[in-house]
Structure formats: C-alpha cells, structure tokens
Design a protein around this motif. Structure first.
Motif, PDB file in Angstrom:
ATOM      1  N   LEU A 196     -76.718  60.180   4.706  1.00  8.83           N
ATOM      2  CA  LEU A 196     -76.476  58.974   4.484  1.00  8.83           C
ATOM      3  C   LEU A 196     -77.062  58.553   3.125  1.00  8.83           C
ATOM      4  N   PRO A 197     -76.025  57.619   2.301  1.00 11.23           N
ATOM      5  CA  PRO A 197     -76.773  57.452   1.167  1.00 11.23           C
ATOM      6  C   PRO A 197     -78.081  56.621   1.532  1.00 11.23           C
ATOM      7  N   VAL A 198     -79.371  56.777   0.909  1.00 11.75           N
ATOM      8  CA  VAL A 198     -80.754  56.130   1.065  1.00 11.75           C
ATOM      9  C   VAL A 198     -81.349  55.813  -0.183  1.00 11.75           C
ATOM     10  N   ARG A 199     -81.712  54.475  -0.142  1.00 13.23           N
ATOM     11  CA  ARG A 199     -82.443  54.252  -1.518  1.00 13.23           C
ATOM     12  C   ARG A 199     -83.652  55.267  -1.654  1.00 13.23           C
ATOM     13  N   SER A 200     -83.867  55.718  -2.841  1.00 13.71           N
ATOM     14  CA  SER A 200     -84.880  56.832  -2.998  1.00 13.71           C
ATOM     15  C   SER A 200     -86.117  56.215  -2.868  1.00 13.71           C
ATOM     16  N   SER A 201     -86.532  54.811  -3.058  1.00 16.75           N
ATOM     17  CA  SER A 201     -87.922  54.371  -2.873  1.00 16.75           C
ATOM     18  C   SER A 201     -88.304  54.341  -1.484  1.00 16.75           C
ATOM     19  N   VAL A 202     -87.313  54.562  -0.509  1.00 15.47           N
ATOM     20  CA  VAL A 202     -88.086  54.342   0.965  1.00 15.47           C
ATOM     21  C   VAL A 202     -87.391  55.403   1.768  1.00 15.47           C
ATOM     22  N   ARG A 203     -87.087  56.454   0.965  1.00 15.37           N
ATOM     23  CA  ARG A 203     -86.368  57.508   1.587  1.00 15.37           C
ATOM     24  C   ARG A 203     -87.491  58.407   2.506  1.00 15.37           C
ATOM     25  N   THR A 204     -88.690  58.432   2.533  1.00 15.73           N
ATOM     26  CA  THR A 204     -89.546  59.005   3.543  1.00 15.73           C
ATOM     27  C   THR A 204     -89.704  58.351   4.897  1.00 15.73           C
ATOM     28  N   PRO A 253     -86.690  59.956   8.648  1.00 15.26           N
ATOM     29  CA  PRO A 253     -86.779  61.482   8.846  1.00 15.26           C
ATOM     30  C   PRO A 253     -85.574  62.118   8.723  1.00 15.26           C
ATOM     31  N   GLY A 254     -85.676  63.140   7.891  1.00 12.79           N
ATOM     32  CA  GLY A 254     -84.292  63.910   7.643  1.00 12.79           C
ATOM     33  C   GLY A 254     -84.581  64.808   6.640  1.00 12.79           C
ATOM     34  N   LEU A 255     -83.403  65.631   6.193  1.00 13.25           N
ATOM     35  CA  LEU A 255     -83.552  66.709   5.401  1.00 13.25           C
ATOM     36  C   LEU A 255     -82.797  66.069   4.014  1.00 13.25           C
ATOM     37  N   LEU A 256     -83.439  66.459   2.985  1.00  7.31           N
ATOM     38  CA  LEU A 256     -82.862  65.667   1.615  1.00  7.31           C
ATOM     39  C   LEU A 256     -81.939  66.910   1.017  1.00  7.31           C
ATOM     40  N   LEU A 257     -80.464  66.146   1.022  1.00  8.67           N
ATOM     41  CA  LEU A 257     -79.628  67.197   0.590  1.00  8.67           C
ATOM     42  C   LEU A 257     -79.081  67.102  -0.905  1.00  8.67           C
ATOM     43  N   ASP A 258     -79.447  65.809  -1.444  1.00  4.73           N
ATOM     44  CA  ASP A 258     -79.199  65.628  -2.977  1.00  4.73           C
ATOM     45  C   ASP A 258     -79.503  64.377  -3.362  1.00  4.73           C
ATOM     46  N   VAL A 259     -79.566  64.220  -4.890  1.00  3.14           N
ATOM     47  CA  VAL A 259     -80.115  63.053  -5.312  1.00  3.14           C
ATOM     48  C   VAL A 259     -79.104  62.484  -6.430  1.00  3.14           C
ATOM     49  N   SER A 260     -78.537  61.321  -6.276  1.00  2.00           N
ATOM     50  CA  SER A 260     -77.602  60.766  -7.488  1.00  2.00           C
ATOM     51  C   SER A 260     -78.258  61.038  -8.816  1.00  2.00           C
ATOM     52  N   ALA A 261     -77.292  60.929  -9.845  1.00  2.00           N
ATOM     53  CA  ALA A 261     -77.595  61.334 -11.142  1.00  2.00           C
ATOM     54  C   ALA A 261     -78.355  60.241 -11.700  1.00  2.00           C
ATOM     55  N   GLY A 316     -81.081  58.992 -10.007  1.00  2.00           N
ATOM     56  CA  GLY A 316     -82.189  58.954  -9.166  1.00  2.00           C
ATOM     57  C   GLY A 316     -82.409  57.931  -8.194  1.00  2.00           C
ATOM     58  N   VAL A 317     -81.693  56.863  -8.205  1.00  2.00           N
ATOM     59  CA  VAL A 317     -81.778  55.735  -7.443  1.00  2.00           C
ATOM     60  C   VAL A 317     -81.279  55.956  -6.047  1.00  2.00           C
ATOM     61  N   THR A 318     -80.233  56.843  -5.731  1.00  2.00           N
ATOM     62  CA  THR A 318     -79.986  57.045  -4.172  1.00  2.00           C
ATOM     63  C   THR A 318     -80.236  58.427  -4.031  1.00  2.00           C
ATOM     64  N   ALA A 319     -80.803  58.688  -2.672  1.00  2.00           N
ATOM     65  CA  ALA A 319     -80.963  60.219  -2.032  1.00  2.00           C
ATOM     66  C   ALA A 319     -80.043  60.204  -1.033  1.00  2.00           C
ATOM     67  N   PHE A 320     -79.457  61.474  -0.586  1.00  2.00           N
ATOM     68  CA  PHE A 320     -78.632  61.591   0.271  1.00  2.00           C
ATOM     69  C   PHE A 320     -79.270  62.490   1.236  1.00  2.00           C
ATOM     70  N   VAL A 321     -79.526  61.758   2.436  1.00  2.00           N
ATOM     71  CA  VAL A 321     -80.254  62.272   3.604  1.00  2.00           C
ATOM     72  C   VAL A 321     -79.759  62.798   4.880  1.00  2.00           C
ATOM     73  N   GLU A 322     -80.079  63.948   5.312  1.00  2.00           N
ATOM     74  CA  GLU A 322     -79.292  64.229   6.653  1.00  2.00           C
ATOM     75  C   GLU A 322     -80.182  63.973   7.759  1.00  2.00           C
ATOM     76  N   PRO A 323     -79.887  62.940   8.471  1.00  2.00           N
ATOM     77  CA  PRO A 323     -80.842  62.535   9.535  1.00  2.00           C
ATOM     78  C   PRO A 323     -81.166  63.644  10.514  1.00  2.00           C
ATOM     79  N   LEU A 324     -82.443  63.704  11.017  1.00  2.00           N
ATOM     80  CA  LEU A 324     -82.774  64.761  11.988  1.00  2.00           C
ATOM     81  C   LEU A 324     -82.158  64.850  13.166  1.00  2.00           C
ATOM     82  N   ALA A 325     -81.432  63.663  13.433  1.00  2.00           N
ATOM     83  CA  ALA A 325     -80.713  63.455  14.689  1.00  2.00           C
ATOM     84  C   ALA A 325     -79.240  63.889  14.871  1.00  2.00           C
TER      85      ALA A 325
END
Length: 790
Positions: A192-200, A203-211, A213-222
């Motif tokens: 899922l694309p998540v805003r980097s400021s609230v990524r934590t 819960p999930g695995l960080l797979l990538d960050v946009s160029a 840095g505004v968007t983080a791509f998180v694989e939720p643990l579920a």
C-alpha cells in the motif's frame, strides 16, 4: 578479362527486378542466382512449365505466403542450439504453418509439377497440431498447454484476488494513513502507498520509498503470508511454463531437418512465384523454349527500358538506374526470313542496334529460366544449347589485351564450341582494327558460323560486311529505321536491306565545320558515295512500295468488307424469301379467323336487335358494318392510314374546314383533337395539311353564325336517329365556334330528353347544359353551352 554473358546482356539487373517480387530473402537469392546457365542435361522446358503451372494456380487463388522463411533461418542451422525464447519458437511455428499450408494447396493443384513439389515438403500438420494449442499468436504459453499450468494459473489468480481484497480492506480501515493511489507492486509483492510521516502507524514491512520521500510502500503484516502464497504460485507457474517451452523446443529440434529442407523448397517456390508476379506487372508471356522452332519476337521490350517498370527500376536501382525515364520504348519485332541463319544489322549510331542485340539475348535467357517475357503473343524461342555474346569493349590492360585482341580471344572460344544450337550475338563486328582487315575477318567469321548452322545476329558499320551478307547464302541484312524528315532514329528493325551509318550527317548535325565535312566526302571516294546513293534510293523505293502496299491493303480490306456486306444482304434476302410465304399464309389464316369471328358477332347482334324489335339507326348500322369489315391484324392497324397519307400526330382538315391533330385511328373512324377537345369523324373525310389557313377558319365562323344553325329539332325522330343527328349537330357547332345552341326534343315520354342529357354529359365539346325557363320551352328544350372551339 572475360565477362559473363549475363553481365554483357545486363541479365543480372533484370533478375534484380524479378527478385523484387519475391516474398522472402531466400526466394530473392534464388532469383538472383539464376545468372548461371541451367544445368547441363536438364530439360530446357522445365522452368517455363513450372512457371506456367504456378501462374494457373495463382489465377484462382491468392499468392502463396513466404514471410515466415527468413525469421526461422537462424534456428535451422544443423547442430545449432534449439531456441528457448517464446518468440523464436513462434517463428518456427509460423514456418511449420506455412509449410503445411503450401503443401495442402500444392497437393490439390491440377499440375503434376506442383504436386511433385508438394511431395518434397514434409508433412508439418502434426507438428502444428501439437504446438499451436500450446503457443499463442503472441508467443505466450496458453492456459491449455497443460492441465497443471491451467491449475497453477487459476491458483495465481485466486491468490492475487485474495491479496488485493485484503489490501482494499486495510486501505478502507486506514484512510487517514494511505494515499489516494490504489494498491501497487514493489519487489514483486503487493503493498500500500502510505504517507511517510505516519508510516509507523501501519504495522508492516517497508518495501520502497518514492523518489520524493513523501510516499512509503508498506506491505502490511496481515498480507505477508498471502503474498508468500502468491509468490509460490507464480514461481510454480513459471517453472511449468519453462517445462512446456522446453518440450516445444525439443519438438522443433526433432523436425529441424524437415523444416530446413522445406525452406529450400519454399524458397524455390517463392522464386517461381516472383516470376509469375513479374509477368503480371509487364503483361508478360511465358514462352516454352523449343515450342515453334524459329526465333520470333512480337513487340518485345527491353526490361531495363520498359516504361511499365520505371517505378520498380527507381526503387531497385535508385534514380541512376532509371534509364530512359519518361521515354516511350519502341517494341521490337524480330523474325529471320526463310532459310536465313545470319542477320547483319547496320544503321546510324544511337539507332538501337545494341539494344536490339540485348533484347534478343534477354528474351532467350528469360525464356530459358521460365521468366515471362515482356512481349506479345506469338513470341517463340528455340531451345538453344549455348548463347555466345560479344557486346562492348573487351580490352584488358592487366592481361595486355587491346579491344581487338580481346574480341579475337572471345571469337576463338566461340569457334571452339559453336554449332547449330548456338545463338551468337556480335556487336560492332570488324571494329577495333583496320577496316579492310576487320571486314575480311568479319565476313569470314559470318560464313563459318552460317556453315555450322548457328543463329547469328551481328551489328556493324562496315559497308563491306553488309554487301557481303546481301549476296551470301543463308545471310541477310537488316537496317534500323530512320526518319529522314525529323532526322532521328525510329528504333525499328527492317529486315531485307542494309542501313546507312550516316556518320557525315550526324557530324554535320553535331556542328562539325563544313570544310572538314567536304574534305571527308572527297576522301571517301566515288565507290563509297555510290553505295550511299544506292542505299538512299533503296530506302526511297522501299518507302514507296510500303505506301503502295498499305494502299493495296486498304483497298483489299474495303473490298472484303463490301463482299461480306453483300453476303450478309444475300443471306437476309434468302431468309426473307423463305419467311414471307409462311408469314403470308399465317396472316391469311388469321384474317380468315378474324373475319369469321367479326361476321358471327355482327350477325348475332343483328339477330338480337330483330328479336327485340329494336330499330337500328343509320350510324349504328354503319358501325356494325365497319367493325365487321375491319379485318386488319393489330400489327397492321396503321398501314391503311399510312397509305392514305394520314399519320398519328399529323395536322388534318375536317369536312367543316376546321384544322386539328390526328390522335387515333379505329377502323374507318378517326379521333381528331381540336382546341384541346377530341372529335370522332370518318377518316375518309380528313385531309392532311401542312399549315393551318387562318382565312379558312374565319370563313367557317362567319357561316356558322346564322341563327338557323343554333337550334336542332328532334321531335318525331326515334332515339337512335335523334342521337346521330345530335352528335353531328354538336360536332358541327363546336367546329364552327358557336358558344351555345338549343335542342328541341319536346316532352313526350321523356326518352329523347334523357338521351340528350346522357349525350351532353359525355360529349367533349359540351361545357354545361340546362332546361330554360318555361317561357323559352321549359323541359321540352335543352340549352347547351359549348367549349371555345373553331
């Protein structure tokens, strides 16, 4: 340096034009490889017969496809590795399809030659049936390639759907954390694309960050386990695809030899099809060598000059190869006279002598290789065993050979092999050395070739060679035609006389000073000038004879046309003579039947009238008589009127003097239109007129204006007689131009009153009618208002 015959005749360039019609590189190389002579001992008719057979097949079907040959070539080398890429396997599958399609079409062809080619092609239909369901048109492995692959792809689809559904649920539950973008893939895993400021907060695995840095791509643990199951299914699917591709590659590897052999056969077939398509482009004729015996060319065109190939030459050779652009090519007609084996062609420079030689040579070579000739029907080419050609300069500095020496070396090779199945084309015979010696050698060579029976065509500017050919057996002269008035060559070959070289005339036209030309004429001597004058007189005499021949041909054609017309007229008269008795007999029988029918009808009507005690009026009796006597068949209804000078639409004068237009003829009665109204009158009372006389019409009106003519009395008459008098009175009154009339019929039983009313309703000249007041007769009188007439 000895040059090949194909190069001398530019046959290699012609082959490039033919090769441009091939559909594959293999076919093009087969065509361009035809510069070599056909194999010794092979059937000289084989190539032409094969072209004819394929031409007949393509006349009813689309051209064969050969596009798959070239892409498959790299994988058909013996000992090479089999392809593994799907697109390479697809190239081999397309080749197998084309082999199967060509084999099927050729096996059903009517020609045994084409069926023999089909037998040389391996049956690749089973290979296509095995591979085609497993390999899609885009090179992908299909779902039905194996049951396991189908199951794995369904599992992948199901696992992917579960991952996306779970991600959508998490996305809806954390709208404040995710962006507006949908779920995406990073490192082959859904996230899922998540805003980097609230990524934590997710819960999930960080797979990538946009160029940015505004968007983080998180694989939720579920969904980690769901992604794992999807990755495992995808890996299993790819492994199954590789296994299937390996099976397909092994199948093609087993058929490699058959496919490679099929490429050779299809390449040969593509080269033959290129000949057929070339022939269509030039409206060419496939000439079978040996059919007809003598060498005969009808409207033959040099392919490198033919205007129909101008665009193709520009495409193949570029602008520099487009020789003769925009110029009309004069077709060549060539045939040796009876008993002649050697022809000496003379004439001015740039008059077309060399082009004539090349055209003859190209027609022979093209025929030998089965290429349709750009020539008309009636062209025949013998089956030559050899073609010897000397065109151009044979000098070779490296070999220390001058022009003349090179020509003599080539001549020695010719004399070693020439026989009665050899075609010899020799350009500029006797040139390159002293004219006297050159002429002597040329004459000796021609005599030797003629004695051997070789068919020889040679060009020369030496008058001695031309004169020798005029008197030698088996030889004749030919000249390139020249327009004396326009001072230009006509590029037409005329057999039977030598041509003038016109060197002095050309030099004068090119601007050489007159003193130089005058001195040249002095140096030529009397003999040469006498020969030139003799040739000039011969040309003039030939032109006169040709004009007389054309005139005689025209008169003969006119006489033949007149004879054919006379024969057709005799045939027509004979047919008419045979037809008339039968037609007259049939018409006589028809008249008899018609007369009997009309007589029976008239007698029947009279008998009915007698039985009913009915008094028949004079007009009705006349009508019965006319109908009974009108015996003309319908087809001759107008003959009587034509014989009497009456024709429908003609202007006629009535008995009262009124002029009208004849509209209809019915028996002895005629319908005449007067002032827009139709009147019936006896046809015998009508007189044809050309121009209506105005004075006559005025006189009628004056006579009809007397009061006595405005009233008709019917009292005391029977109904039929009264009707006849009333009709005649109304017609006469209308023709006289009266506006109104009175009809006195009395009261009585009312029969006359009703008859008058009935007739007035139907008469075309009556505008209206009524009973006047009692003081003017009441119901015993009918006042009639007439249409404007006269």
């Amino acid at each position: 340096m000895a040059r090949s015959t194909a190069s001398d005749l530019e046959f290699d360039k012609v082959l490039q034009l033919v090769a441009a019609h091939a559909r594959s590189g293999v076919g093009r190389s087969r065509v361009t490889g035809l510069v070599a002579a056909p194999e010794a001992g092979s059937d000289p008719r084989q190539a032409a017969l094969l072209t004819l057979a394929l031409e007949e097949l393509l006349a009813e079907h689309e051209p064969l496809a050969f596009a798959a040959l070239d892409p498959a070539l790299p994988w058909l080398e013996p000992g090479g590795p089999p392809p593994q890429e799907p697109r390479h396997l697809l190239d081999l599958l397309n080749l197998a399809r084309q082999v199967a399609s060509a084999r099927r079409r050729l096996a059903a062809a009517p020609s045994a030659l084409l069926r023999a080619i089909a037998d040389r092609l391996a049956d690749t239909a089973p290979l296509v049936d095995e591979v085609a369901p497993r390999l899609g048109r885009d090179g992908s492995v299909t779902d039905t390639a194996s049951r396991e692959l189908g199951r794995l792809r369904r599992e992948v689809t199901r696992a992917r759907a579960e991952v996306i559904a779970e991600l959508e649920g998490i996305r809806r539950g954390h709208r404040d954390l995710v962006t507006d973008a949908p779920p995406t893939i990073r490192r082959d895993r859904y996230c899922l694309p998540v805003r980097s400021s609230v990524r934590t907060q997710l819960p999930g695995l960080l797979l990538d960050v946009s160029a940015t840095g505004v968007t983080a791509f998180v694989e939720p643990l579920a969904i980690v386990e769901l992604n794992n199951r999807l990755a495992a299914a995808v890996a299993a699917e790819q492994q199954e695809v590789r296994r299937i591709l390996a099976e397909i590659a092994r199948a093609f590897a087993a058929a490699r030899a058959d496919l490679a052999a099929a490429v050779e056969v299809l390449g040969e077939l593509d080269s033959v099809q290129a000949k057929v398509l070339f022939g269509r482009r030039v409206a060419g004729e496939v000439v079978i060598p040996g059919d007809g015996g003598e060498l005969t060319l009808r409207e033959a065109r040099h392919p490198l000059l033919d205007e129909r190939l101008e665009a193709l030459r520009a495409e193949v050779f570029g602008e520099s190869g487009g020789r003769g652009r925009g110029r009309r090519v004069v077709p060549l007609d060539f045939r040796l006279p009876e008993g002649v084996r050697t022809l000496v062609v003379s004439g001015p420079n740039a008059g077309g002598k060399t082009v004539t030689l090349k055209t003859i040579g190209l027609m022979v070579l093209m025929s030998a290789h089965g290429i349709p000739l750009p020539a008309a029907a009636g062209t025949m080419v013998p089956a030559f065993a050899g073609l010897w050609c000397h065109i151009g300069d044979e000098q070779d500095v490296a070999a220390d050979l001058s022009t003349f020496s090179g020509a003599m070396v080539a001549t020695s090779r010719l004399l070693a092999t020439a026989d009665d199945r050899t075609l010899v084309l020799f350009d500029e015979l006797g040139a390159g050395t002293d004219p006297l010696e050159g002429a002597a050698l040329g004459c000796a060579l021609l005599e030797e070739l003629t004695a051997r029976g070789a068919l020889t065509v040679a060009t020369t500017h030496l008058a001695a060679i031309a004169l020798a050919a005029s008197s030698a057996g088996g030889m004749d002269n030919a000249a390139m035609e020249y327009d004396e008035a326009a001072e230009r060559p006509l590029y037409q070959l005329r057999v039977g006389r030598p041509g003038r070289s016109r060197a002095l005339e050309i030099a004068q036209r090119m601007g050489v000073a007159e003193p130089v030309l005058a001195r040249a004429r002095e140096l030529l001597g009397g003999d040469h000038l006498e020969i030139d004058r003799w040739l000039r007189r011969l040309e003039a005499l030939e032109l006169e004879l040709e004009a007389e021949r054309l005139e005689a041909s025209r008169r003969r054609a006119e006489a033949e046309q007149a004879r054919r017309q006379a024969e057709r007229e005799l045939e027509r008269l004979e047919l008419e003579r045979r037809r008339l008795p039968a037609e007259l007999a049939a018409e006589r029988d028809e008249l008899r039947r018609l007369a009997k029918r009309k007589l029976d009808d008239a007698v029947g009507r009279l008998e009915r009238a007698i039985d009913e005690h009915e008094a028949l009026g004079r007009r009705r009796l006349q009508k019965l008589r006319d109908e009974a006597l009108a015996l003309e068949p319908p087809s001759r209804a107008l003959d009587a009127s034509a014989a009497s000078g009456l024709a429908l639409g003609a202007r006629v004068r009535l008995a009262q003097g009124t002029v009208g237009v004849l509209c209809e003829l019915r028996g002895s009665m005629a319908s005449v239109e007067v002032a827009g109204k139709r009147l019936w009158t006896a046809a015998a009372e009508l007189e044809p007129v050309a121009v209506p006389p105005a004075a006559r019409r005025g006189a009628v009106r004056i006579e009809a204006s007397e009061a006595g003519e405005r009233e008709l009395g019917l009292i005391g008459l029977d109904s039929e007689r009264a009707r006849e008098e009333l009709e005649r009175f109304l017609d006469r009154s209308f023709a006289a131009g009266l506006a109104a009339v009175r009809i006195v019929h009395g009261h009585g039983t009312g029969v006359l009153r009703r008859m008058v009313a009935e007739l007035c309703r139907s008469h075309p000249a009556v505008r209206s009618f009524r009973h006047p007041p009692q003081g003017r007769g009441g119901t015993g009188v009918t006042e009639v208002e007439l249409e404007a007439g006269g």
